[in-house]
Scaffold this motif. Sequence first.
Motif, PDB file in Angstrom:
ATOM      1  N   PHE A 178       0.851  -1.197   0.000  1.00  0.00           N
ATOM      2  CA  PHE A 178       0.000   0.000   0.000  1.00  0.00           C
ATOM      3  C   PHE A 178       0.886   1.246   0.000  1.00  0.00           C
ATOM      4  CE2 PHE A 178      -3.048   3.118   1.744  1.00  0.00           C
ATOM      5  CZ  PHE A 178      -4.168   2.811   0.979  1.00  0.00           C
ATOM      6  N   ARG A 179       0.478   2.227  -0.816  1.00  0.00           N
ATOM      7  CA  ARG A 179       1.189   3.518  -0.806  1.00  0.00           C
ATOM      8  C   ARG A 179       0.739   4.292   0.440  1.00  0.00           C
ATOM      9  NH1 ARG A 179      -0.829   5.663  -6.294  1.00  0.00           N
ATOM     10  NH2 ARG A 179      -2.554   4.314  -5.670  1.00  0.00           N
ATOM     11  N   SER A 180       1.556   4.262   1.472  1.00  0.00           N
ATOM     12  CA  SER A 180       1.142   4.685   2.815  1.00  0.00           C
ATOM     13  C   SER A 180       1.408   6.140   3.147  1.00  0.00           C
ATOM     14  CB  SER A 180       1.846   3.825   3.862  1.00  0.00           C
ATOM     15  OG  SER A 180       1.148   2.626   4.032  1.00  0.00           O
ATOM     16  N   GLY A 181       2.239   6.783   2.361  1.00  0.00           N
ATOM     17  CA  GLY A 181       2.530   8.195   2.612  1.00  0.00           C
ATOM     18  C   GLY A 181       2.577   8.927   1.280  1.00  0.00           C
ATOM     19  N   LEU A 182       1.600   9.791   1.049  1.00  0.00           N
ATOM     20  CA  LEU A 182       1.455  10.462  -0.249  1.00  0.00           C
ATOM     21  C   LEU A 182       1.233  11.948  -0.032  1.00  0.00           C
ATOM     22  CD1 LEU A 182      -1.070   7.950  -1.922  1.00  0.00           C
ATOM     23  CD2 LEU A 182       1.404   8.025  -2.251  1.00  0.00           C
ATOM     24  N   THR A 183       1.798  12.764  -0.927  1.00  0.00           N
ATOM     25  CA  THR A 183       1.632  14.221  -0.816  1.00  0.00           C
ATOM     26  C   THR A 183       0.906  14.786  -2.038  1.00  0.00           C
ATOM     27  OG1 THR A 183       3.672  14.898  -1.961  1.00  0.00           O
ATOM     28  CG2 THR A 183       3.871  14.353   0.367  1.00  0.00           C
ATOM     29  N   TRP A 184       0.157  15.850  -1.789  1.00  0.00           N
ATOM     30  CA  TRP A 184      -0.477  16.633  -2.859  1.00  0.00           C
ATOM     31  C   TRP A 184      -0.459  18.105  -2.432  1.00  0.00           C
ATOM     32  CZ3 TRP A 184      -2.745  12.332  -0.600  1.00  0.00           C
ATOM     33  CH2 TRP A 184      -2.980  11.212  -1.418  1.00  0.00           C
ATOM     34  N   ARG A 185      -0.550  19.023  -3.415  1.00  0.00           N
ATOM     35  CA  ARG A 185      -0.841  20.427  -3.125  1.00  0.00           C
ATOM     36  C   ARG A 185      -2.173  20.749  -3.803  1.00  0.00           C
ATOM     37  NH1 ARG A 185       2.940  24.543  -2.101  1.00  0.00           N
ATOM     38  NH2 ARG A 185       4.581  23.448  -3.201  1.00  0.00           N
ATOM     39  N   ILE A 191      -1.230  18.727   1.393  1.00  0.00           N
ATOM     40  CA  ILE A 191      -2.003  17.621   1.936  1.00  0.00           C
ATOM     41  C   ILE A 191      -1.109  16.395   2.024  1.00  0.00           C
ATOM     42  CG2 ILE A 191      -4.031  16.145   1.599  1.00  0.00           C
ATOM     43  CD1 ILE A 191      -5.286  18.392  -0.039  1.00  0.00           C
ATOM     44  N   PHE A 192      -1.209  15.683   3.154  1.00  0.00           N
ATOM     45  CA  PHE A 192      -0.459  14.426   3.317  1.00  0.00           C
ATOM     46  C   PHE A 192      -1.403  13.379   3.846  1.00  0.00           C
ATOM     47  CE2 PHE A 192       2.365  11.679   6.036  1.00  0.00           C
ATOM     48  CZ  PHE A 192       3.072  11.094   4.987  1.00  0.00           C
ATOM     49  N   TYR A 193      -1.397  12.223   3.194  1.00  0.00           N
ATOM     50  CA  TYR A 193      -2.146  11.080   3.711  1.00  0.00           C
ATOM     51  C   TYR A 193      -1.158  10.106   4.328  1.00  0.00           C
ATOM     52  CZ  TYR A 193      -4.763   6.818   4.182  1.00  0.00           C
ATOM     53  OH  TYR A 193      -5.336   5.694   4.718  1.00  0.00           O
ATOM     54  N   PHE A 194      -1.484   9.616   5.561  1.00  0.00           N
ATOM     55  CA  PHE A 194      -0.627   8.629   6.228  1.00  0.00           C
ATOM     56  C   PHE A 194      -1.509   7.475   6.691  1.00  0.00           C
ATOM     57  CE2 PHE A 194       2.181   7.440   9.998  1.00  0.00           C
ATOM     58  CZ  PHE A 194       3.090   6.765   9.195  1.00  0.00           C
ATOM     59  N   ARG A 195      -1.155   6.273   6.288  1.00  0.00           N
ATOM     60  CA  ARG A 195      -2.022   5.110   6.402  1.00  0.00           C
ATOM     61  C   ARG A 195      -2.283   4.592   7.818  1.00  0.00           C
ATOM     62  NH1 ARG A 195      -3.544   0.293   6.978  1.00  0.00           N
ATOM     63  NH2 ARG A 195      -1.988   0.176   8.607  1.00  0.00           N
ATOM     64  N   PRO A 196      -1.233   4.390   8.671  1.00  0.00           N
ATOM     65  CA  PRO A 196      -1.476   3.633   9.915  1.00  0.00           C
ATOM     66  C   PRO A 196      -2.435   4.331  10.882  1.00  0.00           C
ATOM     67  CG  PRO A 196       0.875   3.825   9.453  1.00  0.00           C
ATOM     68  CD  PRO A 196       0.173   4.788   8.550  1.00  0.00           C
TER      69      PRO A 196
END
Lengths: 261, 261, 261, 261
Positions: A178-185, A191-196
């Motif tokens: 799983f892509r667990s750490g992703l960034t967007w602007r 914006i940062f998504y973090f899975r755990p």
Amino acid sequence: MTIRTVVWGENIHEQTNAVVRGIYPDGMHSTIAAALNAGDGIEATTATLQEPEHGLSVERLAGTDVLVWWGHKDHGAVADEVVERVARRVFEGMGLIVLHSGHFSKPFKRLMGTPCALKWREAGERERIWTVNPGHPIAAGLPESFVLENEEMYGEFFSVPEPLETVFISWFAGGEVFRSGLTWRRGAGNIFYFRPGHETYPTYQDANVQTVIRNAVKWAYNPMPAHIGVHDAPNVPVEQALEPITERGPKLHQSGEEGYK
Amino acid sequence: MTIRTVVWGENIHEQTNAVVRGIYPDGMHSTIAAALNAGDGIEATTATLQEPEHGLSVERLAGTDVLVWWGHKDHGAVADEVVERVARRVFEGMGLIVLHSGHFSKPFKRLMGTPCALKWREAGERERIWTVNPGHPIAAGLPESFVLENEEMYGEFFSVPEPLETVFISWFAGGEVFRSGLTWRRGAGNIFYFRPGHETYPTYQDANVQTVIRNAVKWAYNPMPAHIGVHDAPNVPVEQALEPITERGPKLHQSGEEGYK
Amino acid sequence: MTIRTVVWGENIHEQTNAVVRGIYPDGMHSTIAAALNAGDGIEATTATLQEPEHGLSVERLAGTDVLVWWGHKDHGAVADEVVERVARRVFEGMGLIVLHSGHFSKPFKRLMGTPCALKWREAGERERIWTVNPGHPIAAGLPESFVLENEEMYGEFFSVPEPLETVFISWFAGGEVFRSGLTWRRGAGNIFYFRPGHETYPTYQDANVQTVIRNAVKWAYNPMPAHIGVHDAPNVPVEQALEPITERGPKLHQSGEEGYK
Amino acid sequence: MTIRTVVWGENIHEQTNAVVRGIYPDGMHSTIAAALNAGDGIEATTATLQEPEHGLSVERLAGTDVLVWWGHKDHGAVADEVVERVARRVFEGMGLIVLHSGHFSKPFKRLMGTPCALKWREAGERERIWTVNPGHPIAAGLPESFVLENEEMYGEFFSVPEPLETVFISWFAGGEVFRSGLTWRRGAGNIFYFRPGHETYPTYQDANVQTVIRNAVKWAYNPMPAHIGVHDAPNVPVEQALEPITERGPKLHQSGEEGYK
């Protein structure tokens, strides 16, 4: 200068589920906020679903640099007006950190524009989180990989937009990745998504997880003044054109008229 | 094998504005569809705001490979249910080409998740469109730049997500620039935004503009079967894990229960 | 904590061309370094082509956080060994800001892996630089656009890899556009290209240009320890695997042997 | 219209190692080429290190639409002139598919501009390859994941530039993950890296692996004429400016003079 951070918690399972209450007696949001306050440069407070306007009034958000979001049981209970308010502040430059089951939260889906769906399995299996972008500020101070011995599995396809950068990828004992750490602007907001962070495990007490969230708040922080112009679609009158031009041809709009929205 | 394409037109100014009707007596959508049908491999039909369900029934969309969208005067008249239907088909693999003032259309804003705002000036000024990605299929057969002698100006900041690739950038006589050709993928669907096309000018009769739209339809076409799984968040039972694992720790969900959405 | 910055100047036209010497009597590098030192948090020194190892010894680079590069007349005179040294330090986390004609410098071409070519015209024409990413830290404190009254034109196609983000786009009086501010990450190092700076004009005395370069140095700075592991391709012995596995099947390599490079 | 594809094989271990010869008696390149020729639309031939100019003469490359590259034992034996020739053709629009240990090949490192390093372990362990971009043409016809029972492990950090899109991620039994399918565009050329293919296992006889490579060749194919202008940095004379401008200020270059490179 401190980063004014609000940790938003849904705060349901902490009250209704004995296991969750046992791990997070003051709520998951309190544990996360305490971890943020333990370091320098961040001043974290909390807000919950149950408060008026979910604790996210116009004034509160106007004074928030970074918002951290955890929700799971009742995403639908979040008022659409508050969702739109959060989105607007992100466009203006407020950072947003979305945790775990927040992938299905209204603000995240609103900002991504995609289903944000994924596979899942609740079996307390081993998750190993790998850094695939070691120069990224969110990876500062972390080992090349770390383990959460018991976690819920999230598997691909994670239907989010291709990120600006992929920072972490998870390995699960049951065979998934799983892509667990992703960034967007989005607009002026990071914006940062973090899975755990499944609520039946003590994930937010893990030192590495706390480091990631602390790094993410610092990365997401945009010190510029709120970019309030982001919402406008201004007409530029021909007489104010930067290069002199002469108006030509037919027009739909009268001078000074607003555009259609 | 032909690409089943629907050109959606708002079809208002063609009926209410003599200038627009003079340029596009059969509607802008008809001019665009005719240009698409003039080449090989595309079979284009039209749909308009005024038709039942705006011409975009579930069945029609299920048989649509690529949707081209032009709207301006009354974005708000598009039913939310149809907007959501379009978005779902994009996630499943339908291509979407958004033209000019469609930047403020509901489907585009829904899929981008951002304001999609910009500056504008209606002065019939010269626009010069530069290819900044000459190897991209959407740029095939075009000169390195081409001119539209009379166009509405759109200026930055264009508040959309950072694209996958930037294909065109416009120069305006009045001093502005604009990212005029941008690509994104959302779910299994390809999205392209193309700037030109103010209704008071004969832009869609321009050969280069027609080439761009034709190229874009071909680029956006995804020949794979509809990716209907994109909407699901399936539970993977522990006994079906790809690697044998043993369930551990406390659980929120009963076996076979759906997740929270 | 200050960002140790080295401004590298080719320093040829300042000595051979009276116009350039008149504008930059102490060299372009000195003007740029002075602008960086005028603000907080940056300590800038200079290095030039004519110094031993071009002023970029192993020791000097090891103590450099961000390198700013301007070259034009004699890119070929830069020693390949120094180029490779710069690239290695970028991979380890040193920031790199490449200015104007540095698009054809050896370090930039080495790190981009592409021709880095473009169109040009030396006519002292007006350049207007637009911010297309107002939330990006490199755009902090800038107006939405600013003018350089006399500049060399650079036009697309600029053959560099698609950037992480596009920050600035230039408009030229002669009709061209150019992606003037682009970011990339390579290994642990941040790279920014900024277009303006022809040596026959006083561009680096412009307040907005100075702001951009100052912002860029701060953005490019990676405070993490040098990521020296980036150069290695280590073998992970089977007995040290994170999950217990048993070696199976035929092998090419003896235990402990290095891989082929 | 067929895609003229050349499969380049280093062709060393097939001759010196009995295990490899046993699996690939005609060479790995022949097995891969046969798999490409088995489908429609691709006409694949082979070239090897041992041929004059490694089988990649100027004429051969000029007639090649997509080049597939496998090398491992002796990357250094590839002549720099041929490497540069390959890179130039990629910039002009030739597709490039780099397989497995080709991550350290000269053409790939030249085009990426980064170390392209990674971790590895030769233990015949299980690899499970997940599609994380199901709408991408390279994923067409594949299951959501597939297994290679015996493969060499490659682990992160894979020091390549952030890709345009991530298509596949691998899970390894020993606990690692790897971004196994990545895309980039360089100039007018499309590049795809695909991880599997250690020579001591029959990976290129796997139906899913063959599907990926076939899809990748079709995706990488750029039908446009060779973009030979990509190598030039043309001067645009002031009298040929698209908008009339008057030359102003001092100049370095005489009229018609070439730029510095």
